[in-house]
Design an enzyme around this catalytic site. Structure first.
Site, PDB file in Angstrom:
ATOM      1  N   ALA A  29       0.894  -1.392  -0.050  1.00 49.51           N
ATOM      2  CA  ALA A  29      -0.059  -0.010  -0.025  1.00 49.51           C
ATOM      3  C   ALA A  29       0.947   1.330   0.040  1.00 49.51           C
ATOM      4  O   ALA A  29       1.873   1.249  -0.145  1.00 49.51           O
ATOM      5  CB  ALA A  29      -0.911  -0.088   1.245  1.00 49.51           C
ATOM      6  N   ASN A  30       0.311   2.339   0.155  1.00 51.54           N
ATOM      7  CA  ASN A  30       0.995   3.594   0.383  1.00 51.54           C
ATOM      8  C   ASN A  30       0.501   4.472   1.348  1.00 51.54           C
ATOM      9  O   ASN A  30      -0.641   4.017   1.870  1.00 51.54           O
ATOM     10  CB  ASN A  30       1.156   4.298  -1.030  1.00 51.54           C
ATOM     11  CG  ASN A  30      -0.130   4.759  -1.536  1.00 51.54           C
ATOM     12  OD1 ASN A  30      -0.847   5.638  -1.262  1.00 51.54           O
ATOM     13  ND2 ASN A  30      -0.457   4.113  -2.911  1.00 51.54           N
ATOM     14  N   ARG A  31       0.862   5.699   1.618  1.00 54.40           N
ATOM     15  CA  ARG A  31       0.589   6.578   2.821  1.00 54.40           C
ATOM     16  C   ARG A  31      -0.746   7.438   2.455  1.00 54.40           C
ATOM     17  O   ARG A  31      -1.195   8.145   3.367  1.00 54.40           O
ATOM     18  CB  ARG A  31       1.817   7.229   3.408  1.00 54.40           C
ATOM     19  CG  ARG A  31       2.935   6.399   3.877  1.00 54.40           C
ATOM     20  CD  ARG A  31       3.932   7.126   4.494  1.00 54.40           C
ATOM     21  NE  ARG A  31       4.962   6.609   4.841  1.00 54.40           N
ATOM     22  CZ  ARG A  31       4.990   5.716   5.864  1.00 54.40           C
ATOM     23  NH1 ARG A  31       4.221   5.597   6.709  1.00 54.40           N
ATOM     24  NH2 ARG A  31       6.487   5.169   6.083  1.00 54.40           N
ATOM     25  N   SER A  32      -1.172   7.500   1.283  1.00 57.41           N
ATOM     26  CA  SER A  32      -2.408   8.133   0.977  1.00 57.41           C
ATOM     27  C   SER A  32      -3.560   8.082   1.897  1.00 57.41           C
ATOM     28  O   SER A  32      -3.797   7.003   2.123  1.00 57.41           O
ATOM     29  CB  SER A  32      -2.706   7.907  -0.482  1.00 57.41           C
ATOM     30  OG  SER A  32      -4.077   8.763  -0.809  1.00 57.41           O
ATOM     31  N   ALA A  95      -4.042   7.812  -5.327  1.00 59.47           N
ATOM     32  CA  ALA A  95      -2.522   7.283  -5.168  1.00 59.47           C
ATOM     33  C   ALA A  95      -2.589   5.905  -5.702  1.00 59.47           C
ATOM     34  O   ALA A  95      -2.376   4.909  -4.749  1.00 59.47           O
ATOM     35  CB  ALA A  95      -1.799   7.641  -3.865  1.00 59.47           C
TER      36      ALA A  95
END
Ligand code: C5P
Length: 222
Positions: A29-32, A95
């Site tokens: 995943a990512n931090r969005s 994102a």
């Protein structure tokens, strides 16, 4: 019936991160947080638009009064976006993971006792913004992309606008010290064919209101 400058307009918004499975219990995943996309959807709704909100697993709840379509992966997001077309405008604030795990396991991966770690292989995800921008039959009249960059923000974002074929790019600096990613404020530069305009740091809600106004202005008479 909705009133406001975007009444009768259908606007597609993507938001949040995507999750790309490694196995049934793990993902990349990512931090969005989905905060900017959510604020945008609410601001467009407030101007009277019919908003189709395609969101990955965000950490902020979706706004009320919009059509929410929840997805997990980039490929699911593309499918939902294509199904939601046509639209008068598309604002792609998600994102999206650039890569998915090509060798994702169908059951939970286990340590095999040898001390060897598994090797992940990656495959490139579809570019949703570029796909919408170059859609052969249902390109929205206005396509807005975002560019989260850590260096040479304007140069990279300007190149990105041309590469992806969108009309505007909303560029921001997501170096950790800016506090923008996951935070409640944003400092953006809007890049279009006509040039660029930098806005001072302000709340994501205020960025959203101003962008929604600008979108309404661009669609006015279109
Ligand atoms: O290439 P990059 O991810 O920096 O581009 C950011 C912009 O492109 C954002 O508007 C994002 O929503 C969109 N994007 C997309 N599909 C991808 C990657 C990015 O729609 N696979």
């Amino acid at each position: 019936l909705a009133a406001g400058p975007l009444a009768g307009r259908r606007v597609l918004v993507t938001s949040g991160p995507t999750h790309e499975p490694i196995d049934p219990v793990r993902y990349i995943a990512n931090r969005s947080s989905g905060a900017q996309g959510t604020a945008l959807a609410a601001a467009l709704r407030d101007l009277g638009a019919q908003v189709i909100f395609v969101t990955g697993p965000a950490s902020v709840p979706p706004p009320s009064g919009v059509q929410v379509i929840k997805v997990e992966t980039a490929r699911q997001m593309l499918e939902a976006v294509e199904a939601a077309l046509p639209a008068d405008a598309a604002v792609m604030a998600a994102a999206v993971a650039d890569w998915r795990v090509a060798n994702a396991a169908g059951s939970k991966m286990k340590k095999d006792g040898t001390g060897r770690a598994p090797g992940l292989e990656f495959a490139e995800n579809p570019d949703i913004l570029a796909t919408v921008s170059r859609h052969p039959s249902a390109r929205p009249g206005l396509v807005v992309g975002f560019a989260a960059e850590t260096d040479e923000v304007i140069a990279h974002a300007t190149a990105k606008r041309l590469r992806k074929g969108c009309d505007w790019i909303v560029a921001n600096d997501v170096r950790p010290d800016t506090g923008i990613m996951g935070g409640s404020s944003n400092a953006v530069t809007i890049i279009s064919a006509d040039g660029q305009e930098s806005w001072p740091m302000m709340g994501k809600d205020e960025v959203a209101r101003r962008l929604a106004d600008r979108i309404a202005g661009a669609l006015d008479g279109a």
